[in-house]
Design a protein around this motif. Structure first.
Motif: not given
Length: 314
Positions: A251, A291, A294-300, A304
């Motif tokens: 992920v 965290m 995953m917040i700023f690079l949501r697609k991985g 991203s």
């Protein structure tokens, strides 16, 4: 940029370049050992990514296959007197057969039901490895015989660094060829919509099982290599937290990205080593960094960044 990453040779060439650069640039055995663990973990993450990122099937028990590969490599030489390398091959066969037998019933489930079923499989394997102390050494673990090739015993960080790096490059190349094959297109179709895939004439159940088997073989190979590299193995390799680590690697790096699996493994293996200077705040800092990713690079991370670069190039 996305087209470059989709080429079957681009990602393996990039991984090979990184392996070569690290191999000649990292002078310390400690750093080489960490890098070797990254390559081995990345191989398992690629296998899980084929299942989750391309076939759309969740697994929270893939460390079970990791343990099967590791313990087959350790137990078979003691019981049958065969070479560790042959034992590694038998471990891959065992993982494939078990994946076939287990995958047929549990892959009929969906969503959190499938996740819980795979979790139960992983817990079951870990319990067997812990309780069968006569074969596995129980919670204390067992030693693993060193492989011998052409009369030379394969041991040492230097040797295993290059072996694991070469296997990772080959594994990435095979995975990308699978993704770009008709089988890979069928997997992507059922990832998007099982109903639409079924209407298009794709045998959904068959391709789910194929993805599960291939993923299990990749993970078992990584487990066997770790056992041979360390020369010692414990049931922790099949534990629940190890399964979660594999999921985080997939992920974090990016589902549906082979190179993302390598990046995710590198971050999750190497970052704790870099944060060890924080001592008791190490896990807090690691959790915060994950965290933020995953917040700023949501697609991985990889998908991203590729999207951002492509957007900036327009």
């Amino acid at each position: 940029m996305a087209r470059i990453f989709s080429h079957p040779l681009a990602v393996p060439a990039l991984i090979a370049a990184i392996v070569l650069a690290c191999g000649f640039g990292l002078g310390s055995n400690f750093y080489l050992r960490v890098a070797t663990l990254v390559w081995i973990s990345a191989l398992a993450a690629i296998g899980l990514n084929l299942l989750m990122g391309f076939a759309g099937q969740v697994s929270l028990g893939h460390a079970g296959f990791f343990g099967i590969g590791a313990y087959a490599t350790a137990v078979a030489p003691n019981v049958f007197g065969i070479s560790p390398l042959l034992a590694l091959v038998l471990g891959l066969v065992a993982a494939a057969v078990i994946a076939l037998l287990v995958g047929r019933p549990i892959l009929k489930l969906k969503g959190h039901y499938l996740a819980v079923a795979t979790l139960g499989f992983g817990i079951l394997v870990a319990m067997v490895l812990s309780n069968e102390s006569g074969l596995t050494g129980g919670p204390d673990g067992m030693t693993v015989a060193r492989p011998v090739l052409f009369g030379v015993k394969i041991k040492g960080v230097d040797n295993w660094y290059w072996i694991s790096g070469a296997v990772l490059v080959l594994g990435a190349w095979l995975a990308l060829n699978l993704v770009n094959s008709p089988t890979g297109r069928a997997l992507r179709a059922l990832h998007d919509s099982e109903v639409a895939a079924r209407v298009a004439g794709i045998d959904v159940a068959r391709y789910k099982v194929i993805a599960f088997i291939v993923s299990a073989v990749y993970t078992a190979l990584a487990g066997g290599m770790l056992a041979l590299f360390n020369g010692f193995i414990t049931p922790d390799v099949a534990g629940f937290m190890h399964s979660i680590e594999f999921v985080v690697m997939v992920v974090l790096g990016g589902m549906g990205s082979i190179f993302g699996s390598v990046v995710g493994a590198a971050i999750l293996i190497a970052l704790p080593q870099a944060l060890s200077a924080f001592q008791e705040y190490e896990h807090l800092a690691l959790g915060f960094i994950l965290m933020v990713f995953m917040i700023f690079l949501r697609k991985g991370i990889v998908p991203s960044l590729v999207a951002l670069i492509a957007r900036g190039a327009k």
